[in-house]
Scaffold this motif. Structure first.
Motif, PDB file in Angstrom:
ATOM      1  N   LEU A   1      40.776  32.474  65.402  1.00 37.12           N
ATOM      2  CA  LEU A   1      39.461  32.936  64.960  1.00 37.12           C
ATOM      3  C   LEU A   1      38.923  34.094  65.806  1.00 37.12           C
ATOM      4  O   LEU A   1      38.403  35.069  65.252  1.00 37.12           O
ATOM      5  CB  LEU A   1      38.466  31.776  64.914  1.00 37.12           C
ATOM      6  N   PRO A   2      39.043  34.066  67.134  1.00 40.25           N
ATOM      7  CA  PRO A   2      38.566  35.224  67.914  1.00 40.25           C
ATOM      8  C   PRO A   2      39.272  36.524  67.527  1.00 40.25           C
ATOM      9  O   PRO A   2      38.648  37.584  67.524  1.00 40.25           O
ATOM     10  CB  PRO A   2      38.874  34.831  69.361  1.00 40.25           C
ATOM     11  N   SER A   3      40.536  36.441  67.180  1.00 46.89           N
ATOM     12  CA  SER A   3      41.267  37.640  66.761  1.00 46.89           C
ATOM     13  C   SER A   3      40.696  38.195  65.463  1.00 46.89           C
ATOM     14  O   SER A   3      40.516  39.414  65.319  1.00 46.89           O
ATOM     15  CB  SER A   3      42.759  37.314  66.585  1.00 46.89           C
ATOM     16  N   ALA A   4      40.407  37.327  64.518  1.00 44.55           N
ATOM     17  CA  ALA A   4      39.812  37.778  63.254  1.00 44.55           C
ATOM     18  C   ALA A   4      38.432  38.371  63.500  1.00 44.55           C
ATOM     19  O   ALA A   4      38.083  39.420  62.936  1.00 44.55           O
ATOM     20  CB  ALA A   4      39.733  36.621  62.264  1.00 44.55           C
ATOM     21  N   LEU A   5      37.645  37.730  64.340  1.00 49.99           N
ATOM     22  CA  LEU A   5      36.290  38.215  64.612  1.00 49.99           C
ATOM     23  C   LEU A   5      36.289  39.556  65.325  1.00 49.99           C
ATOM     24  O   LEU A   5      35.469  40.424  65.023  1.00 49.99           O
ATOM     25  CB  LEU A   5      35.511  37.171  65.418  1.00 49.99           C
ATOM     26  N   ILE A   6      37.214  39.758  66.253  1.00 52.91           N
ATOM     27  CA  ILE A   6      37.264  41.046  66.946  1.00 52.91           C
ATOM     28  C   ILE A   6      37.748  42.129  65.986  1.00 52.91           C
ATOM     29  O   ILE A   6      37.371  43.298  66.110  1.00 52.91           O
ATOM     30  CB  ILE A   6      38.087  40.978  68.253  1.00 52.91           C
ATOM     31  N   GLY A   7      38.542  41.745  64.997  1.00 54.67           N
ATOM     32  CA  GLY A   7      38.914  42.693  63.947  1.00 54.67           C
ATOM     33  C   GLY A   7      37.710  43.123  63.137  1.00 54.67           C
ATOM     34  O   GLY A   7      37.566  44.298  62.775  1.00 54.67           O
ATOM     35  N   ALA A   8      36.810  42.186  62.871  1.00 55.49           N
ATOM     36  CA  ALA A   8      35.574  42.527  62.159  1.00 55.49           C
ATOM     37  C   ALA A   8      34.731  43.500  62.980  1.00 55.49           C
ATOM     38  O   ALA A   8      34.141  44.435  62.431  1.00 55.49           O
ATOM     39  CB  ALA A   8      34.787  41.255  61.836  1.00 55.49           C
ATOM     40  N   VAL A   9      34.690  43.298  64.277  1.00 46.19           N
ATOM     41  CA  VAL A   9      33.962  44.215  65.161  1.00 46.19           C
ATOM     42  C   VAL A   9      34.585  45.609  65.081  1.00 46.19           C
ATOM     43  O   VAL A   9      33.883  46.614  64.952  1.00 46.19           O
ATOM     44  CB  VAL A   9      33.959  43.681  66.615  1.00 46.19           C
ATOM     45  N   ALA A  10      35.899  45.681  65.136  1.00 48.02           N
ATOM     46  CA  ALA A  10      36.599  46.968  65.088  1.00 48.02           C
ATOM     47  C   ALA A  10      36.356  47.693  63.773  1.00 48.02           C
ATOM     48  O   ALA A  10      36.427  48.926  63.723  1.00 48.02           O
ATOM     49  CB  ALA A  10      38.095  46.768  65.300  1.00 48.02           C
ATOM     50  N   SER A  11      36.052  46.957  62.719  1.00 50.11           N
ATOM     51  CA  SER A  11      35.820  47.604  61.427  1.00 50.11           C
ATOM     52  C   SER A  11      34.619  48.539  61.475  1.00 50.11           C
ATOM     53  O   SER A  11      34.592  49.548  60.781  1.00 50.11           O
ATOM     54  CB  SER A  11      35.617  46.549  60.332  1.00 50.11           C
TER      55      SER A  11
ATOM     56  N   ALA B   1      29.935  39.129  72.483  1.00 46.85           N
ATOM     57  CA  ALA B   1      29.874  37.685  72.223  1.00 46.85           C
ATOM     58  C   ALA B   1      31.249  37.118  71.867  1.00 46.85           C
ATOM     59  O   ALA B   1      31.625  36.041  72.352  1.00 46.85           O
ATOM     60  CB  ALA B   1      28.878  37.392  71.105  1.00 46.85           C
ATOM     61  N   VAL B   2      32.005  37.818  71.040  1.00 45.38           N
ATOM     62  CA  VAL B   2      33.333  37.338  70.648  1.00 45.38           C
ATOM     63  C   VAL B   2      34.250  37.262  71.861  1.00 45.38           C
ATOM     64  O   VAL B   2      34.942  36.257  72.077  1.00 45.38           O
ATOM     65  CB  VAL B   2      33.956  38.237  69.548  1.00 45.38           C
ATOM     66  N   VAL B   3      34.251  38.302  72.683  1.00 42.34           N
ATOM     67  CA  VAL B   3      35.108  38.304  73.868  1.00 42.34           C
ATOM     68  C   VAL B   3      34.671  37.207  74.838  1.00 42.34           C
ATOM     69  O   VAL B   3      35.515  36.442  75.335  1.00 42.34           O
ATOM     70  CB  VAL B   3      35.121  39.702  74.545  1.00 42.34           C
ATOM     71  N   ALA B   4      33.389  37.080  75.083  1.00 44.44           N
ATOM     72  CA  ALA B   4      32.900  36.034  76.002  1.00 44.44           C
ATOM     73  C   ALA B   4      33.267  34.641  75.479  1.00 44.44           C
ATOM     74  O   ALA B   4      33.749  33.800  76.242  1.00 44.44           O
ATOM     75  CB  ALA B   4      31.386  36.155  76.183  1.00 44.44           C
ATOM     76  N   TRP B   5      33.042  34.416  74.198  1.00 39.76           N
ATOM     77  CA  TRP B   5      33.369  33.114  73.602  1.00 39.76           C
ATOM     78  C   TRP B   5      34.856  32.827  73.705  1.00 39.76           C
ATOM     79  O   TRP B   5      35.268  31.738  74.095  1.00 39.76           O
ATOM     80  CB  TRP B   5      32.899  33.075  72.152  1.00 39.76           C
ATOM     81  N   ALA B   6      35.676  33.823  73.364  1.00 41.42           N
ATOM     82  CA  ALA B   6      37.137  33.629  73.408  1.00 41.42           C
ATOM     83  C   ALA B   6      37.613  33.324  74.821  1.00 41.42           C
ATOM     84  O   ALA B   6      38.485  32.469  75.005  1.00 41.42           O
ATOM     85  CB  ALA B   6      37.843  34.875  72.868  1.00 41.42           C
ATOM     86  N   LEU B   7      37.048  33.990  75.811  1.00 39.97           N
ATOM     87  CA  LEU B   7      37.493  33.762  77.186  1.00 39.97           C
ATOM     88  C   LEU B   7      36.959  32.446  77.738  1.00 39.97           C
ATOM     89  O   LEU B   7      37.588  31.840  78.606  1.00 39.97           O
ATOM     90  CB  LEU B   7      37.093  34.937  78.064  1.00 39.97           C
ATOM     91  N   ASN B   8      35.821  32.007  77.265  1.00 35.88           N
ATOM     92  CA  ASN B   8      35.257  30.741  77.731  1.00 35.88           C
ATOM     93  C   ASN B   8      35.875  29.523  77.046  1.00 35.88           C
ATOM     94  O   ASN B   8      35.768  28.426  77.566  1.00 35.88           O
ATOM     95  CB  ASN B   8      33.737  30.720  77.521  1.00 35.88           C
ATOM     96  N   ARG B   9      36.493  29.703  75.897  1.00 33.29           N
ATOM     97  CA  ARG B   9      37.045  28.566  75.154  1.00 33.29           C
ATOM     98  C   ARG B   9      38.466  28.251  75.565  1.00 33.29           C
ATOM     99  O   ARG B   9      39.026  27.263  75.129  1.00 33.29           O
ATOM    100  CB  ARG B   9      36.937  28.795  73.652  1.00 33.29           C
ATOM    101  N   ARG B  10      39.056  29.104  76.371  1.00 38.61           N
ATOM    102  CA  ARG B  10      40.429  28.840  76.821  1.00 38.61           C
ATOM    103  C   ARG B  10      40.451  27.500  77.535  1.00 38.61           C
ATOM    104  O   ARG B  10      39.559  27.154  78.264  1.00 38.61           O
ATOM    105  CB  ARG B  10      40.896  29.921  77.787  1.00 38.61           C
TER     106      ARG B  10
END
Length: 156
Positions: free
Chosen positions: A7-17, A146-155
């Motif tokens: 999910l973080p990968s998909a969300l960061i793709g949305a950001v890149a859009s 937010a996506v990066v912070a969430w992804a790094l905190n959920r590890r």
């Protein structure tokens, strides 16, 4: 309830859009803060690339407000989105699933670039290029961080 691993990968793709350099700038900021990504962080492990990603992220925010700024769906705009989404999507994917994360981010960023452009143009007709750009910047940069912070905190 556990969220899907990619999910973080998909969300960061949305950001890149919407902002091609924001995913890389958000990851560069996390890297400078000493945070490690679940997947391998290609390029941003080198200080020159980290500084470059931050500078390009800031530069894109200013450049977007220029009347001469090209649409995000021109070839170079899409190429930047593909590269940024791919690298960031891979970095936020679980170890061993970097390729899938990168591909998912690209698959999200590319079609959404057209959708976010259409939305931006609609708002731009109502409130102008600068105001619509500043609003989009606030939303997209916040989402990227937010996506990066969430992804790094959920590890785990």
């Amino acid at each position: 309830m556990k969220s899907p691993a990619l999910l973080p990968s998909a969300l960061i793709g949305a950001v890149a859009s919407a902002r091609s350099m924001t995913p890389m700038a958000a990851l560069a900021g996390a890297h400078l803060a000493g945070r490690e990504t679940p997947g391998r962080l290609v390029l941003l492990g080198h200080p020159v690339f980290t500084a470059g990603a931050l500078a390009m992220g800031v530069g894109e925010l200013f450049g977007d407000k220029m009347k001469s700024a090209p649409d995000r769906t021109v070839f170079l705009g899409l190429l930047a989105r593909v590269m940024s989404a791919g690298i960031a999507g891979a970095a936020l994917a679980p170890k061993g699933r970097e390729k899938a994360g990168g591909l998912l981010a690209i698959a999200t960023a590319t079609p959404l670039a057209y959708a976010t452009l259409a939305g931006r143009k609609r708002v731009m007709r109502r409130i102008g290029q600068t105001k619509s750009g500043l609003i989009e910047d606030a939303l997209v940069v916040s989402a990227g961080v937010a996506v990066v912070a969430w992804a790094l905190n959920r590890r785990g």
